[in-house]
Design an enzyme around this catalytic site. Sequence first.
Site, short mmCIF file in Angstrom:
data_model
loop_
_atom_site.label_atom_id
_atom_site.label_comp_id
_atom_site.label_asym_id
_atom_site.label_seq_id
_atom_site.Cartn_x
_atom_site.Cartn_y
_atom_site.Cartn_z
N TYR A 111 3.00 9.68 -11.48
CA TYR A 111 2.08 9.01 -10.55
C TYR A 111 1.13 8.06 -11.28
O TYR A 111 1.10 6.86 -10.96
CB TYR A 111 1.34 10.05 -9.71
CG TYR A 111 0.43 9.44 -8.67
CD1 TYR A 111 0.95 8.69 -7.62
CD2 TYR A 111 -0.95 9.60 -8.74
CE1 TYR A 111 0.12 8.10 -6.67
CE2 TYR A 111 -1.78 9.03 -7.79
CZ TYR A 111 -1.25 8.28 -6.76
OH TYR A 111 -2.06 7.70 -5.83
N ASN A 165 0.81 -1.23 0.00
CA ASN A 165 0.00 0.00 0.00
C ASN A 165 0.84 1.28 0.00
O ASN A 165 0.35 2.32 -0.42
CB ASN A 165 -0.93 -0.03 1.22
CG ASN A 165 -1.54 1.31 1.52
OD1 ASN A 165 -2.44 1.76 0.81
ND2 ASN A 165 -1.03 2.01 2.54
N LYS A 223 0.83 3.82 -11.25
CA LYS A 223 -0.38 3.07 -10.89
C LYS A 223 -0.87 2.20 -12.05
O LYS A 223 -1.46 1.13 -11.82
CB LYS A 223 -1.47 4.02 -10.39
CG LYS A 223 -1.08 4.77 -9.10
CD LYS A 223 -0.76 3.81 -7.94
CE LYS A 223 -0.54 4.53 -6.62
NZ LYS A 223 -0.28 3.62 -5.49
P1 NAD Z 1 -0.18 8.85 3.15
O1 NAD Z 1 0.87 9.80 2.67
O2 NAD Z 1 -1.12 9.27 4.22
O3 NAD Z 1 0.52 7.48 3.60
C1 NAD Z 1 1.52 6.92 2.81
C2 NAD Z 1 2.13 5.74 3.52
O4 NAD Z 1 3.20 5.25 2.69
C3 NAD Z 1 2.75 6.11 4.87
O5 NAD Z 1 2.50 5.06 5.80
C4 NAD Z 1 4.24 6.19 4.57
O6 NAD Z 1 5.03 5.80 5.67
C5 NAD Z 1 4.40 5.19 3.43
N1 NAD Z 1 5.55 5.57 2.62
C6 NAD Z 1 5.68 6.67 1.82
N2 NAD Z 1 6.93 6.70 1.31
C7 NAD Z 1 7.59 5.62 1.79
C8 NAD Z 1 8.90 5.11 1.65
N3 NAD Z 1 9.82 5.74 0.93
N4 NAD Z 1 9.24 3.97 2.30
C9 NAD Z 1 8.33 3.32 3.05
N5 NAD Z 1 7.06 3.76 3.25
C10 NAD Z 1 6.71 4.89 2.62
O7 NAD Z 1 -0.93 8.40 1.84
P2 NAD Z 1 -2.33 7.65 1.59
O8 NAD Z 1 -3.22 8.63 0.97
O9 NAD Z 1 -2.76 6.88 2.78
O10 NAD Z 1 -1.83 6.67 0.42
C11 NAD Z 1 -1.76 5.25 0.56
C12 NAD Z 1 -1.84 4.66 -0.82
O11 NAD Z 1 -3.09 5.02 -1.41
C13 NAD Z 1 -0.75 5.14 -1.79
O12 NAD Z 1 -0.31 4.05 -2.58
C14 NAD Z 1 -1.49 6.16 -2.64
O13 NAD Z 1 -0.91 6.28 -3.93
C15 NAD Z 1 -2.87 5.54 -2.70
N6 NAD Z 1 -3.96 6.47 -3.05
C16 NAD Z 1 -4.32 7.48 -2.20
C17 NAD Z 1 -5.37 8.33 -2.56
C18 NAD Z 1 -5.83 9.47 -1.66
O14 NAD Z 1 -6.65 10.29 -2.10
N7 NAD Z 1 -5.38 9.54 -0.41
C19 NAD Z 1 -6.05 8.14 -3.76
C20 NAD Z 1 -5.66 7.08 -4.59
C21 NAD Z 1 -4.61 6.25 -4.21
#
Ligand code: NAD
Length: 246
Positions: free
Chosen positions: A154, A91, A158
């Site tokens: 990005y 994730n 994906k």
């Molecule tokens: P967030 O920034 O709140 O959390 C991201 C997580 O990834 C954190 O736990 C962080 O520690 C970890 N992470 C980031 N870089 C890292 C690294 N270099 N090494 C290890 N861990 C790392 O983001 P989120 O919104 O919870 O996103 C989680 C997933 O959902 C991602 O893959 C993101 O692309 C995807 N996503 C999010 C959204 C949104 O609107 N929030 C929409 C579509 C997809």
Amino acid sequence: MLLQGKTAVVTGGSRGIGLAIVKRFLAEGANVALCGSRPETAQKAVDAILSENPDAPVMGLSPDLTDEAAVEAAFASAKERFGGLDIVCNNAGISQSTPLGDYTADDFDKVIDINIKSVLNGCQAASRLLSAGGVIINTSSMVSKNGQPSGVGYPMSKFAVNGITASLARELGPAGIRVNAVAPGVTATDMVAALPEEMIKPIADAIPMKRVGAPEDVANCFVFLASDLAAYVTGEILHVDGGMTV
Ligand code: NAD
């Protein structure tokens, strides 16, 4: 409970969507190892969970997700601690919005490392550690359907997650391992939730269901795909976006 006695690893589990997945999995009876980018962030999330439920079967890990050996060793330590491994959620991810002309080689490397290489490493480690009945779930995004107007790295990453998911569903299916992805739309993690109402409203208005998603909306789909309710579902990219990509 849908995941009673199962053990899961969740990368990017220290906050946002990942932390919601961790909490839902625990509520469904799973043991969970959450991965953060640093030991302190992983431990902070574990401590917050334990402060609400001191008996929660949760542990924190912080492997370098770009290092396959480190990822496998971390996942193996969760398997050792809880006596098995059933579910791996890849994730962790970063987003980008840089216009094409401003992109640097470093920007491309970063998004490839975190959003693609770490997913591949997690899948490879999972393929070695899971048995028949095991489940891999990757986090994709709504932008994996139609791209986005800026920050090409990005959506590129994906689209790759969807490709990894479809291919490995075919490769690992004969071993009894299911591989799916969840593709969230705009989700109210801390950053989005902190935006003022006047910024959220136009975003919500463009969504058929007229609201942004909650992390729990996404986490519920992880529970479904991880559970036996989805025993015949593999290679699926499950969009959880309020109809945004319909
Ligand atoms: P967030 O920034 O709140 O959390 C991201 C997580 O990834 C954190 O736990 C962080 O520690 C970890 N992470 C980031 N870089 C890292 C690294 N270099 N090494 C290890 N861990 C790392 O983001 P989120 O919104 O919870 O996103 C989680 C997933 O959902 C991602 O893959 C993101 O692309 C995807 N996503 C999010 C959204 C949104 O609107 N929030 C929409 C579509 C997809």
